[in-house]
Design a protein around this motif. Structure first.
Motif, mmCIF file in Angstrom:
data_model
loop_
_atom_site.group_PDB
_atom_site.id
_atom_site.type_symbol
_atom_site.label_atom_id
_atom_site.label_comp_id
_atom_site.label_asym_id
_atom_site.label_seq_id
_atom_site.Cartn_x
_atom_site.Cartn_y
_atom_site.Cartn_z
ATOM 1 N N ALA A 125 40.053 45.239 56.227
ATOM 2 C CA ALA A 125 41.175 44.614 55.513
ATOM 3 C C ALA A 125 40.973 44.779 54.004
ATOM 4 C CB ALA A 125 41.300 43.142 55.880
ATOM 5 N N PHE A 126 42.090 45.005 53.321
ATOM 6 C CA PHE A 126 42.076 45.165 51.854
ATOM 7 C C PHE A 126 43.096 44.197 51.240
ATOM 8 C CE2 PHE A 126 40.951 49.203 53.752
ATOM 9 C CZ PHE A 126 39.818 49.590 53.051
ATOM 10 N N ASP A 127 42.624 43.401 50.292
ATOM 11 C CA ASP A 127 43.516 42.472 49.561
ATOM 12 C C ASP A 127 43.899 43.146 48.242
ATOM 13 O OD1 ASP A 127 44.930 40.369 48.580
ATOM 14 O OD2 ASP A 127 43.220 39.014 48.324
ATOM 15 N N LEU A 128 45.100 43.692 48.202
ATOM 16 C CA LEU A 128 45.551 44.448 47.043
ATOM 17 C C LEU A 128 46.181 43.508 46.002
ATOM 18 C CD1 LEU A 128 46.065 47.145 45.618
ATOM 19 C CD2 LEU A 128 48.232 47.308 46.903
ATOM 20 N N LYS A 129 45.645 43.549 44.784
ATOM 21 C CA LYS A 129 46.169 42.766 43.655
ATOM 22 C C LYS A 129 46.592 43.735 42.552
ATOM 23 C CE LYS A 129 43.229 38.788 44.616
ATOM 24 N NZ LYS A 129 44.316 37.908 45.101
ATOM 25 N N ILE A 130 47.676 43.421 41.880
ATOM 26 C CA ILE A 130 48.269 44.343 40.902
ATOM 27 C C ILE A 130 48.283 43.696 39.518
ATOM 28 C CG2 ILE A 130 50.372 45.610 40.274
ATOM 29 C CD1 ILE A 130 51.022 45.716 43.259
ATOM 30 N N GLN A 131 47.886 44.487 38.521
ATOM 31 C CA GLN A 131 47.890 44.052 37.123
ATOM 32 C C GLN A 131 48.505 45.139 36.244
ATOM 33 O OE1 GLN A 131 43.858 43.034 36.001
ATOM 34 N NE2 GLN A 131 44.187 40.866 36.496
ATOM 35 N N GLU A 132 48.994 44.711 35.087
ATOM 36 C CA GLU A 132 49.522 45.661 34.106
ATOM 37 C C GLU A 132 48.385 46.133 33.192
ATOM 38 O OE1 GLU A 132 53.001 45.876 30.633
ATOM 39 O OE2 GLU A 132 52.339 43.955 31.467
ATOM 40 N N THR A 173 37.219 41.537 54.407
ATOM 41 C CA THR A 173 38.312 41.773 53.456
ATOM 42 C C THR A 173 37.746 42.159 52.093
ATOM 43 O OG1 THR A 173 39.704 40.145 54.593
ATOM 44 C CG2 THR A 173 40.348 40.780 52.365
ATOM 45 N N GLU A 174 38.272 43.240 51.546
ATOM 46 C CA GLU A 174 37.838 43.736 50.241
ATOM 47 C C GLU A 174 39.005 43.631 49.253
ATOM 48 O OE1 GLU A 174 36.126 47.862 48.200
ATOM 49 O OE2 GLU A 174 36.419 47.702 50.389
ATOM 50 N N VAL A 175 38.694 43.141 48.062
ATOM 51 C CA VAL A 175 39.719 42.992 47.022
ATOM 52 C C VAL A 175 39.843 44.304 46.280
ATOM 53 C CG1 VAL A 175 40.412 41.747 44.941
ATOM 54 C CG2 VAL A 175 39.274 40.521 46.811
ATOM 55 N N ILE A 176 41.065 44.798 46.205
ATOM 56 C CA ILE A 176 41.378 46.047 45.509
ATOM 57 C C ILE A 176 42.375 45.738 44.391
ATOM 58 C CG2 ILE A 176 42.305 48.376 45.738
ATOM 59 C CD1 ILE A 176 39.700 48.027 47.178
ATOM 60 N N TRP A 177 42.090 46.280 43.198
ATOM 61 C CA TRP A 177 42.984 46.074 42.052
ATOM 62 C C TRP A 177 43.775 47.346 41.809
ATOM 63 C CZ3 TRP A 177 43.680 41.382 39.937
ATOM 64 C CH2 TRP A 177 42.718 40.418 40.166
ATOM 65 N N GLY A 178 45.107 47.183 41.706
ATOM 66 C CA GLY A 178 45.982 48.300 41.444
ATOM 67 C C GLY A 178 46.702 48.146 40.113
ATOM 68 N N CYS A 179 46.976 49.273 39.473
ATOM 69 C CA CYS A 179 47.641 49.272 38.161
ATOM 70 C C CYS A 179 49.149 49.417 38.360
ATOM 71 C CB CYS A 179 47.108 50.414 37.303
ATOM 72 S SG CYS A 179 47.787 50.435 35.635
ATOM 73 N N LEU A 180 49.897 48.548 37.706
ATOM 74 C CA LEU A 180 51.348 48.537 37.827
ATOM 75 C C LEU A 180 51.929 49.891 37.418
ATOM 76 C CD1 LEU A 180 53.808 46.663 38.446
ATOM 77 C CD2 LEU A 180 53.890 46.188 35.984
ATOM 78 N N ASP A 181 52.871 50.390 38.238
ATOM 79 C CA ASP A 181 53.569 51.668 38.024
ATOM 80 C C ASP A 181 52.649 52.882 38.184
ATOM 81 O OD1 ASP A 181 55.935 50.277 37.473
ATOM 82 O OD2 ASP A 181 55.471 50.137 35.339
#
Length: 340
Positions: free
Chosen positions: A116-123, A27-35
């Motif tokens: 597997a990818f663990d997607l986390k979202i931040q502003e 599992t790899e942690v991926i950070w996504g930007c809100l909007d």
């Protein structure tokens, strides 16, 4: 039969534990930007003719699939399956944060890749704002927006302070000209602001002089108002005293100024001659003459004479010079009465 079931159950448990361990390690942690959009790329994978099926699952639910000789499948327009097996997610929302799994199969149906990818979202953080004051020698760097911001403050490219809050404060004790750099960042981006501050002794003295001048002006205005108020009060008091003296002067009559005060009834004057009214100069007193009585009955009602006013009961004080004393007519002798 029961022994066979027990052995099979134990084998399944061991396989599940081992598989779970492999999945958690992959599992790899991926950070996504809100909007913003994000692409979930498969690392070390290249699409070729031996790949027959590529499938993406979100929390074990199929959301997109790409098979040979078939059009791509996607559960909603939010997810797009690219030709190289990448999953594109449009306009990330906070509920898009989840675990995404990709499975790749060859022509024989064998699983050749699973990730597997663990997607986390931040502003995304906003640009930091730097403010300072040369009077109290304080600098503040703050950021208005952003999830879990991290602030770093640099002085002449040397990091001097760091904070995990939305504001950072720094104070200095010396007077110098320097360049400050403030960086606000999180897992999806970073923003930077730079300022050059010059706080010299001359600048500080200007603020001190302005403060002293302002305080002195306020003090002078206060003293002037106080002096004006005291002088006005004195003028009002002197004017009130003059009016009272004038009223008292009007109440005193000329008779009170020139004549002696009235004596108490019953007391005799010290000099009786002075108490009598002096005669008018140039006026001669005439001797009493006999006047015939008018005819009529002998007995006539004599008019009652009013008693002379006493010295202690004077109703009205006469103003001006004293009046002449009335002449006293003497009564005719008895012989005249008998002859008539």
């Amino acid at each position: 039969m029961s022994l066979t079931c027990k052995i099979l159950t134990s084998f399944l448990l061991i396989f599940a534990v081992s598989t779970k361990g492999e999945v958690s390690e992959n599992t790899e942690v991926i950070w996504g930007c809100l909007d913003h959009d994000i692409n979930l790329d498969i690392p070390g994978f290249q699409m070729n003719d031996r790949v027959a099926d590529t499938r993406w699952d979100k929390n074990k639910i199929k959301i997109a699939q790409l098979k040979q000789d078939k059009p791509p499948y996607q559960i909603t327009d939010t997810y797009v399956m690219l030709n190289n097996g990448t999953l594109k997610i449009k306009a990330l929302k906070r509920n898009d944060s989840d675990v995404y799994t990709v499975s790749v199969y060859d022509l024989n149906g064998k699983n050749i890749l699973e990730k597997a990818f663990d997607l986390k979202i931040q502003e995304m953080v906003s640009k930091p704002v730097i403010s300072w004051s040369c009077t109290n020698r304080t600098l503040i760097c703050e950021v208005a927006k952003g999830s879990d911001p991290k602030l770093k403050l640099f002085l002449n490219e040397t990091r001097i302070k760091e904070s995990h809050q939305k504001a950072i404060t720094h104070k200095w004790n010396s007077k110098w000209t320097a360049s400050f750099n403030c960086v606000a960042s999180n897992n999806v981006g970073a923003q930077t602001s730079t300022v050059t501050i010059s706080c010299s002794e001359k600048g500080l003295d200007i603020y001190l002089i302005i403060g002293v001048c302002g305080g002195g002006t306020v003090f002078l205005v206060f003293v002037a108002l106080l002096v004006f108020y005291i002088s006005k009060r004195k003028k009002q008091r002197s004017r009130r005293n003059d009016e009272e003296m004038e009223i008292r002067g009007k109440r005193v009559t000329p008779e009170e100024r020139g004549w002696k005060p009235h004596q108490v009834p019953g007391s005799t004057p010290q000099n009786p001659a002075m108490s009598q009214t002096p005669p008018i100069p140039g006026h001669r007193s005439q001797a009493p003459t006999h006047r015939p009585r008018p005819p009529g009955p002998r007995v006539q009602h004599q008019q009652k004479k009013r008693p002379p006013p006493t010295l202690g009961k004077q109703v009205h004080l006469q103003k001006g010079p004293p009046l002449p004393k009335p002449r006293v007519q003497t009564k005719p002798p008895c012989e005249v009465e008998e002859n008539s």
